[in-house]
Design an enzyme around this catalytic site. Structure first.
Site, PDB file in Angstrom:
ATOM      1  CB  CYS A 137      60.993  49.479   7.877  1.00  9.85           C
ATOM      2  SG  CYS A 137      59.437  48.603   7.613  1.00  9.85           S
ATOM      3  CD  GLU A 195      75.482  43.660   9.988  1.00  8.97           C
ATOM      4  OE1 GLU A 195      75.394  44.872   9.844  1.00  8.97           O
ATOM      5  OE2 GLU A 195      75.103  43.069  11.017  1.00  8.97           O
ATOM      6  CG  ASP A 225      68.620  41.416  17.778  1.00  8.05           C
ATOM      7  OD1 ASP A 225      69.268  42.435  17.453  1.00  8.05           O
ATOM      8  OD2 ASP A 225      68.544  41.010  18.955  1.00  8.05           O
ATOM      9  CG  ASP A 272      71.689  40.690  13.670  1.00  9.55           C
ATOM     10  OD1 ASP A 272      72.690  41.182  13.120  1.00  9.55           O
ATOM     11  OD2 ASP A 272      71.119  41.220  14.647  1.00  9.55           O
ATOM     12  CB  CYS A 309      54.636  50.527   6.649  1.00 14.14           C
ATOM     13  SG  CYS A 309      55.817  49.475   7.514  1.00 14.14           S
TER      14      CYS A 309
HETATM   15 ZN   LIG Z   1      58.020  50.359   7.271  1.00 13.50          ZN
END
Ligand SMILES: [Zn+2]
Length: 375
Positions: free
Chosen positions: A326, A273, A356, A189, A349
Protein backbone atom coordinates in the site's frame (compact mmCIF):
# COMPACT_ATOMS: atom_id res chain seq x y z
CA UNK A 1 36.26 16.86 -24.21
CA UNK A 2 33.30 15.79 -26.20
CA UNK A 3 31.40 12.67 -25.24
CA UNK A 4 29.79 10.58 -27.92
CA UNK A 5 26.68 8.52 -28.11
CA UNK A 6 25.84 5.84 -30.67
CA UNK A 7 22.45 5.64 -32.28
CA UNK A 8 21.08 3.19 -34.82
CA UNK A 9 19.01 4.13 -37.82
CA UNK A 10 17.41 1.73 -40.26
CA UNK A 11 16.59 2.57 -43.86
CA UNK A 12 15.12 0.67 -46.78
CA UNK A 13 17.52 0.17 -49.67
CA UNK A 14 16.89 -0.97 -53.25
CA UNK A 15 19.89 -2.91 -54.56
CA UNK A 16 19.78 -3.96 -58.24
CA UNK A 17 20.22 -7.61 -59.24
CA UNK A 18 24.00 -7.39 -59.48
CA UNK A 19 24.20 -5.73 -56.07
CA UNK A 20 21.92 -8.39 -54.61
CA UNK A 21 24.23 -11.08 -55.98
CA UNK A 22 27.27 -9.32 -54.48
CA UNK A 23 25.56 -9.04 -51.09
CA UNK A 24 24.80 -12.74 -51.25
CA UNK A 25 28.48 -13.52 -51.93
CA UNK A 26 29.60 -11.56 -48.87
CA UNK A 27 26.90 -13.22 -46.75
CA UNK A 28 28.00 -16.66 -47.97
CA UNK A 29 31.68 -15.89 -47.29
CA UNK A 30 30.82 -14.59 -43.79
CA UNK A 31 29.06 -17.86 -43.05
CA UNK A 32 32.06 -19.81 -44.39
CA UNK A 33 34.48 -17.76 -42.22
CA UNK A 34 32.33 -18.23 -39.15
CA UNK A 35 32.14 -22.00 -39.60
CA UNK A 36 35.79 -22.38 -40.61
CA UNK A 37 37.19 -20.50 -37.60
CA UNK A 38 34.68 -21.99 -35.19
CA UNK A 39 35.99 -25.40 -36.27
CA UNK A 40 39.63 -24.27 -36.07
CA UNK A 41 39.21 -22.74 -32.60
CA UNK A 42 37.43 -25.86 -31.33
CA UNK A 43 40.20 -28.09 -32.77
CA UNK A 44 43.02 -25.95 -31.32
CA UNK A 45 41.44 -26.28 -27.91
CA UNK A 46 40.61 -29.99 -28.13
CA UNK A 47 43.93 -31.17 -29.56
CA UNK A 48 46.47 -28.72 -28.08
CA UNK A 49 44.59 -26.94 -25.29
CA UNK A 50 45.42 -23.78 -27.15
CA UNK A 51 43.05 -20.82 -27.25
CA UNK A 52 42.84 -19.05 -30.60
CA UNK A 53 41.68 -15.46 -30.16
CA UNK A 54 40.42 -12.83 -32.60
CA UNK A 55 43.91 -11.58 -33.51
CA UNK A 56 45.15 -15.08 -34.29
CA UNK A 57 42.12 -15.71 -36.52
CA UNK A 58 42.40 -12.32 -38.29
CA UNK A 59 46.07 -13.04 -38.96
CA UNK A 60 45.30 -16.52 -40.26
CA UNK A 61 42.59 -15.09 -42.54
CA UNK A 62 45.31 -13.41 -44.66
CA UNK A 63 46.70 -16.86 -45.53
CA UNK A 64 43.28 -18.42 -45.96
CA UNK A 65 42.58 -15.85 -48.68
CA UNK A 66 45.56 -17.26 -50.61
CA UNK A 67 44.15 -20.76 -50.30
CA UNK A 68 40.62 -19.68 -51.26
CA UNK A 69 41.02 -16.77 -53.71
CA UNK A 70 37.22 -16.45 -54.09
CA UNK A 71 37.15 -14.92 -50.58
CA UNK A 72 38.48 -11.75 -52.22
CA UNK A 73 35.04 -11.26 -53.81
CA UNK A 74 33.59 -10.63 -50.35
CA UNK A 75 33.72 -7.37 -48.41
CA UNK A 76 36.86 -7.85 -46.27
CA UNK A 77 35.51 -5.61 -43.47
CA UNK A 78 32.47 -7.83 -43.17
CA UNK A 79 34.70 -10.90 -42.80
CA UNK A 80 36.61 -9.20 -39.97
CA UNK A 81 33.36 -8.21 -38.26
CA UNK A 82 32.28 -11.85 -38.50
CA UNK A 83 35.46 -12.88 -36.65
CA UNK A 84 34.74 -10.25 -33.96
CA UNK A 85 31.24 -11.64 -33.53
CA UNK A 86 32.69 -15.13 -33.17
CA UNK A 87 35.08 -13.82 -30.50
CA UNK A 88 32.12 -12.24 -28.69
CA UNK A 89 30.17 -15.52 -28.84
CA UNK A 90 33.11 -17.28 -27.20
CA UNK A 91 33.38 -14.59 -24.52
CA UNK A 92 29.66 -14.92 -23.76
CA UNK A 93 30.17 -18.69 -23.51
CA UNK A 94 33.17 -18.36 -21.17
CA UNK A 95 31.20 -15.98 -18.94
CA UNK A 96 28.38 -18.52 -18.79
CA UNK A 97 25.89 -16.21 -20.54
CA UNK A 98 25.46 -18.36 -23.64
CA UNK A 99 25.89 -21.90 -24.84
CA UNK A 100 28.83 -22.97 -27.05
CA UNK A 101 28.86 -21.14 -30.43
CA UNK A 102 26.96 -22.97 -33.17
CA UNK A 103 27.71 -23.47 -36.86
CA UNK A 104 25.69 -21.27 -39.20
CA UNK A 105 23.53 -23.04 -41.74
CA UNK A 106 22.61 -21.45 -45.04
CA UNK A 107 19.28 -19.72 -44.68
CA UNK A 108 16.67 -20.33 -47.32
CA UNK A 109 15.41 -16.75 -46.99
CA UNK A 110 17.05 -13.53 -45.90
CA UNK A 111 20.62 -12.52 -45.16
CA UNK A 112 22.46 -10.27 -42.73
CA UNK A 113 26.04 -9.11 -42.28
CA UNK A 114 27.78 -6.14 -40.73
CA UNK A 115 30.54 -4.08 -42.31
CA UNK A 116 32.70 -1.32 -40.86
CA UNK A 117 33.20 2.15 -42.29
CA UNK A 118 36.82 2.51 -43.27
CA UNK A 119 38.15 5.44 -45.32
CA UNK A 120 34.60 6.51 -46.22
CA UNK A 121 33.63 3.18 -47.78
CA UNK A 122 30.15 3.83 -46.35
CA UNK A 123 28.76 7.26 -47.21
CA UNK A 124 25.60 9.02 -48.38
CA UNK A 125 25.47 10.85 -51.72
CA UNK A 126 25.08 14.63 -51.75
CA UNK A 127 21.49 14.38 -52.97
CA UNK A 128 20.65 11.86 -50.19
CA UNK A 129 19.36 9.32 -52.72
CA UNK A 130 22.20 6.78 -52.64
CA UNK A 131 24.39 5.06 -50.08
CA UNK A 132 27.85 3.85 -50.98
CA UNK A 133 28.54 0.38 -49.58
CA UNK A 134 31.75 -1.68 -49.83
CA UNK A 135 31.67 -4.03 -52.87
CA UNK A 136 28.10 -2.98 -53.76
CA UNK A 137 28.93 0.61 -54.69
CA UNK A 138 26.18 3.26 -54.94
CA UNK A 139 22.91 1.71 -53.82
CA UNK A 140 19.51 3.40 -53.90
CA UNK A 141 18.27 4.32 -50.39
CA UNK A 142 15.13 5.86 -48.95
CA UNK A 143 16.23 8.33 -46.27
CA UNK A 144 13.41 9.44 -44.00
CA UNK A 145 15.76 11.91 -42.34
CA UNK A 146 19.34 13.06 -42.72
CA UNK A 147 21.94 10.78 -41.10
CA UNK A 148 22.88 12.96 -38.10
CA UNK A 149 26.53 11.98 -37.48
CA UNK A 150 29.49 9.86 -38.48
CA UNK A 151 28.62 6.39 -39.79
CA UNK A 152 30.55 3.79 -37.79
CA UNK A 153 29.20 0.61 -39.30
CA UNK A 154 26.39 -0.74 -41.46
CA UNK A 155 24.40 -3.94 -41.23
CA UNK A 156 22.90 -5.11 -44.48
CA UNK A 157 19.70 -7.07 -43.99
CA UNK A 158 17.39 -8.91 -46.31
CA UNK A 159 14.16 -9.71 -44.49
CA UNK A 160 12.35 -12.99 -45.23
CA UNK A 161 9.81 -10.92 -47.20
CA UNK A 162 12.63 -10.15 -49.65
CA UNK A 163 13.00 -6.44 -48.81
CA UNK A 164 16.47 -5.02 -48.16
CA UNK A 165 17.43 -2.65 -45.34
CA UNK A 166 20.58 -1.07 -44.03
CA UNK A 167 20.97 -0.39 -40.32
CA UNK A 168 23.56 2.28 -39.59
CA UNK A 169 25.34 2.86 -36.28
CA UNK A 170 25.98 6.59 -36.11
CA UNK A 171 28.38 8.37 -33.76
CA UNK A 172 27.10 11.73 -32.52
CA UNK A 173 28.63 14.23 -30.07
CA UNK A 174 26.28 14.25 -27.10
CA UNK A 175 26.60 18.04 -26.73
CA UNK A 176 25.05 18.37 -30.17
CA UNK A 177 22.05 16.23 -29.45
CA UNK A 178 21.16 16.94 -25.83
CA UNK A 179 17.57 18.13 -25.81
CA UNK A 180 15.45 19.45 -22.99
CA UNK A 181 12.86 17.68 -20.88
CA UNK A 182 9.89 19.06 -18.95
CA UNK A 183 11.36 18.09 -15.58
CA UNK A 184 8.61 15.71 -14.37
CA UNK A 185 9.32 12.71 -12.14
CA UNK A 186 7.25 9.61 -12.81
CA UNK A 187 6.94 5.96 -11.91
CA UNK A 188 5.92 3.60 -14.71
CA UNK A 189 4.43 0.14 -14.47
CA UNK A 190 4.53 -2.04 -17.58
CA UNK A 191 1.37 -4.06 -17.92
CA UNK A 192 -0.38 -6.61 -20.05
CA UNK A 193 -3.79 -4.94 -20.16
CA UNK A 194 -2.41 -1.47 -20.74
CA UNK A 195 1.06 -1.15 -22.21
CA UNK A 196 2.06 1.15 -19.38
CA UNK A 197 0.54 3.01 -16.43
CA UNK A 198 2.03 6.11 -14.78
CA UNK A 199 1.78 6.97 -11.08
CA UNK A 200 -0.64 9.85 -11.89
CA UNK A 201 -3.08 7.36 -13.40
CA UNK A 202 -2.21 7.93 -17.07
CA UNK A 203 -2.77 4.69 -18.97
CA UNK A 204 -1.49 3.95 -22.44
CA UNK A 205 -3.09 0.99 -24.17
CA UNK A 206 -1.55 -1.17 -26.85
CA UNK A 207 -2.74 -0.05 -30.28
CA UNK A 208 -5.97 -1.89 -31.10
CA UNK A 209 -5.11 -2.70 -34.70
CA UNK A 210 -2.09 -4.67 -33.50
CA UNK A 211 -4.36 -7.30 -31.96
CA UNK A 212 -6.11 -7.65 -35.30
CA UNK A 213 -2.81 -8.24 -37.09
CA UNK A 214 -1.65 -10.63 -34.39
CA UNK A 215 -4.84 -12.70 -34.55
CA UNK A 216 -4.49 -12.80 -38.30
CA UNK A 217 -0.88 -13.96 -37.93
CA UNK A 218 -1.96 -16.83 -35.68
CA UNK A 219 -4.54 -17.90 -38.29
CA UNK A 220 -2.15 -17.65 -41.24
CA UNK A 221 0.58 -19.46 -39.34
CA UNK A 222 -1.82 -22.31 -38.58
CA UNK A 223 -2.72 -22.52 -42.28
CA UNK A 224 0.98 -22.66 -43.16
CA UNK A 225 1.66 -25.50 -40.75
CA UNK A 226 -1.03 -27.61 -42.46
CA UNK A 227 0.46 -27.18 -45.94
CA UNK A 228 2.89 -29.54 -47.61
CA UNK A 229 6.39 -28.24 -46.92
CA UNK A 230 8.15 -27.06 -50.08
CA UNK A 231 5.01 -26.93 -52.25
CA UNK A 232 4.27 -23.76 -54.20
CA UNK A 233 1.26 -22.96 -52.00
CA UNK A 234 3.42 -23.41 -48.94
CA UNK A 235 5.98 -20.98 -50.36
CA UNK A 236 3.28 -18.40 -51.12
CA UNK A 237 1.83 -18.78 -47.64
CA UNK A 238 5.29 -18.51 -46.10
CA UNK A 239 5.83 -15.17 -47.80
CA UNK A 240 2.41 -14.00 -46.59
CA UNK A 241 3.32 -14.91 -43.00
CA UNK A 242 6.70 -13.17 -43.33
CA UNK A 243 5.05 -9.98 -44.61
CA UNK A 244 2.56 -10.05 -41.74
CA UNK A 245 5.42 -10.48 -39.26
CA UNK A 246 7.13 -7.46 -40.76
CA UNK A 247 3.98 -5.37 -40.66
CA UNK A 248 3.45 -6.19 -36.98
CA UNK A 249 7.03 -5.46 -36.06
CA UNK A 250 7.00 -2.13 -37.95
CA UNK A 251 3.74 -1.06 -36.31
CA UNK A 252 5.06 -2.03 -32.88
CA UNK A 253 8.31 -0.25 -33.57
CA UNK A 254 6.50 3.00 -34.46
CA UNK A 255 4.34 2.76 -31.36
CA UNK A 256 7.35 2.17 -29.10
CA UNK A 257 9.24 5.07 -30.68
CA UNK A 258 6.32 7.44 -30.24
CA UNK A 259 5.76 6.53 -26.60
CA UNK A 260 9.44 6.54 -25.58
CA UNK A 261 9.96 9.97 -27.19
CA UNK A 262 6.90 11.30 -25.37
CA UNK A 263 8.21 10.07 -22.00
CA UNK A 264 11.79 11.25 -22.64
CA UNK A 265 10.46 14.77 -23.34
CA UNK A 266 8.21 14.73 -20.29
CA UNK A 267 10.45 13.32 -17.55
CA UNK A 268 13.71 14.25 -15.85
CA UNK A 269 13.34 11.08 -13.80
CA UNK A 270 11.52 7.94 -14.83
CA UNK A 271 11.45 4.90 -12.56
CA UNK A 272 10.62 1.46 -13.91
CA UNK A 273 10.78 -2.07 -12.65
CA UNK A 274 13.89 -4.02 -13.64
CA UNK A 275 12.19 -6.82 -15.57
CA UNK A 276 13.60 -10.27 -15.95
CA UNK A 277 13.07 -10.42 -19.69
CA UNK A 278 15.03 -13.66 -20.16
CA UNK A 279 12.79 -15.37 -17.60
CA UNK A 280 9.65 -14.03 -19.18
CA UNK A 281 10.36 -15.15 -22.71
CA UNK A 282 10.19 -18.75 -21.47
CA UNK A 283 6.46 -18.17 -21.53
CA UNK A 284 5.46 -19.54 -24.91
CA UNK A 285 2.10 -17.90 -25.38
CA UNK A 286 2.36 -15.74 -28.48
CA UNK A 287 0.72 -12.55 -27.20
CA UNK A 288 2.84 -12.73 -24.10
CA UNK A 289 6.11 -13.30 -25.90
CA UNK A 290 5.45 -10.40 -28.27
CA UNK A 291 4.90 -8.00 -25.39
CA UNK A 292 8.05 -9.27 -23.68
CA UNK A 293 10.07 -8.42 -26.76
CA UNK A 294 8.39 -4.99 -26.92
CA UNK A 295 9.20 -4.28 -23.30
CA UNK A 296 12.92 -4.91 -23.62
CA UNK A 297 12.96 -2.84 -26.82
CA UNK A 298 10.96 -0.10 -25.10
CA UNK A 299 13.35 0.00 -22.14
CA UNK A 300 16.43 0.30 -24.36
CA UNK A 301 14.73 3.10 -26.34
CA UNK A 302 13.90 4.88 -23.08
CA UNK A 303 17.49 4.48 -21.95
CA UNK A 304 19.06 6.26 -24.91
CA UNK A 305 16.30 8.82 -25.42
CA UNK A 306 16.28 9.89 -21.79
CA UNK A 307 20.06 10.26 -21.93
CA UNK A 308 19.56 12.36 -25.06
CA UNK A 309 17.12 14.63 -23.23
CA UNK A 310 19.29 14.87 -20.13
CA UNK A 311 16.91 12.76 -18.04
CA UNK A 312 17.51 9.67 -15.99
CA UNK A 313 16.00 6.20 -16.09
CA UNK A 314 16.17 4.36 -12.77
CA UNK A 315 15.50 0.63 -12.57
CA UNK A 316 13.94 -0.56 -9.34
CA UNK A 317 14.96 -4.11 -8.30
CA UNK A 318 12.39 -6.72 -9.19
CA UNK A 319 12.16 -8.26 -5.70
CA UNK A 320 10.61 -5.05 -4.42
CA UNK A 321 6.90 -5.93 -4.04
CA UNK A 322 5.48 -2.92 -5.87
CA UNK A 323 2.02 -4.37 -6.50
CA UNK A 324 1.53 -5.75 -2.99
CA UNK A 325 2.51 -2.69 -0.95
CA UNK A 326 0.00 0.00 0.00
CA UNK A 327 1.64 3.24 -1.07
CA UNK A 328 -0.06 5.17 1.74
CA UNK A 329 0.71 3.15 4.87
CA UNK A 330 3.26 0.62 3.59
CA UNK A 331 1.14 -2.42 4.54
CA UNK A 332 1.93 -5.53 2.49
CA UNK A 333 -1.05 -7.47 1.13
CA UNK A 334 0.14 -10.73 -0.51
CA UNK A 335 -3.40 -11.52 -1.75
CA UNK A 336 -3.01 -8.86 -4.48
CA UNK A 337 -0.33 -10.94 -6.17
CA UNK A 338 -2.91 -12.62 -8.42
CA UNK A 339 -3.06 -10.84 -11.79
CA UNK A 340 -6.87 -10.99 -11.80
CA UNK A 341 -7.13 -8.53 -8.90
CA UNK A 342 -7.37 -5.08 -10.50
CA UNK A 343 -8.61 -3.08 -7.48
CA UNK A 344 -8.10 -3.61 -3.78
CA UNK A 345 -8.66 -1.96 -0.41
CA UNK A 346 -5.86 -1.78 2.12
CA UNK A 347 -7.01 -3.58 5.34
CA UNK A 348 -4.82 -1.27 7.44
CA UNK A 349 -5.65 2.25 6.26
CA UNK A 350 -8.74 1.44 4.17
CA UNK A 351 -7.34 3.23 1.10
CA UNK A 352 -8.71 2.02 -2.22
CA UNK A 353 -6.13 1.15 -4.84
CA UNK A 354 -6.00 0.58 -8.55
CA UNK A 355 -3.48 -2.23 -8.76
CA UNK A 356 -1.27 -0.75 -11.49
CA UNK A 357 -1.43 2.90 -10.38
CA UNK A 358 -0.49 1.85 -6.83
CA UNK A 359 2.44 -0.12 -8.27
CA UNK A 360 3.60 2.86 -10.35
CA UNK A 361 3.48 5.14 -7.28
CA UNK A 362 5.59 2.63 -5.32
CA UNK A 363 8.06 2.30 -8.19
CA UNK A 364 8.45 6.09 -8.28
CA UNK A 365 9.13 6.45 -4.54
CA UNK A 366 11.50 3.47 -4.54
CA UNK A 367 13.37 4.98 -7.50
CA UNK A 368 13.63 8.36 -5.81
CA UNK A 369 14.98 6.71 -2.63
CA UNK A 370 17.52 4.71 -4.64
CA UNK A 371 18.66 7.81 -6.50
CA UNK A 372 19.18 9.82 -3.32
CA UNK A 373 21.01 7.05 -1.54
CA UNK A 374 23.59 6.92 -4.35
CA UNK A 375 23.98 10.70 -4.64
ZN1 LIG B 1 -2.60 1.18 3.62
Amino acid sequence: MDEYIYLRYQYRIYPNDLQKAKAQITADCCRFIHNYYLNLRSLAWRTQHRSMNYNACANDLKYLKLVYPWLAQADSMALQEELKDLQRSFENFWRGDASYPLYHAKKSTGLSFRTRNQSDGIRISADNRYIHLPKLGWTKIRLSRQVPGIIENATLIQKPSGKYFVSLTVKIASSVVTKRNDGNEHGLDLGLKSFYILDDGTKKDNPKYLYRYENKLVREQRRLSRMKKGSSNWRKQKLKVARLHEKISNTRHDFLHKESTYLARKCSLLCIEDLNIAGMTKNHRLARSISDVSWSKFISMLEYKMALHGGMLVKVPRFYASTQTCHICGHKEPKTKALSIRKWTCPECKAMHDRDVNAAINILSKGQTLLHSVA
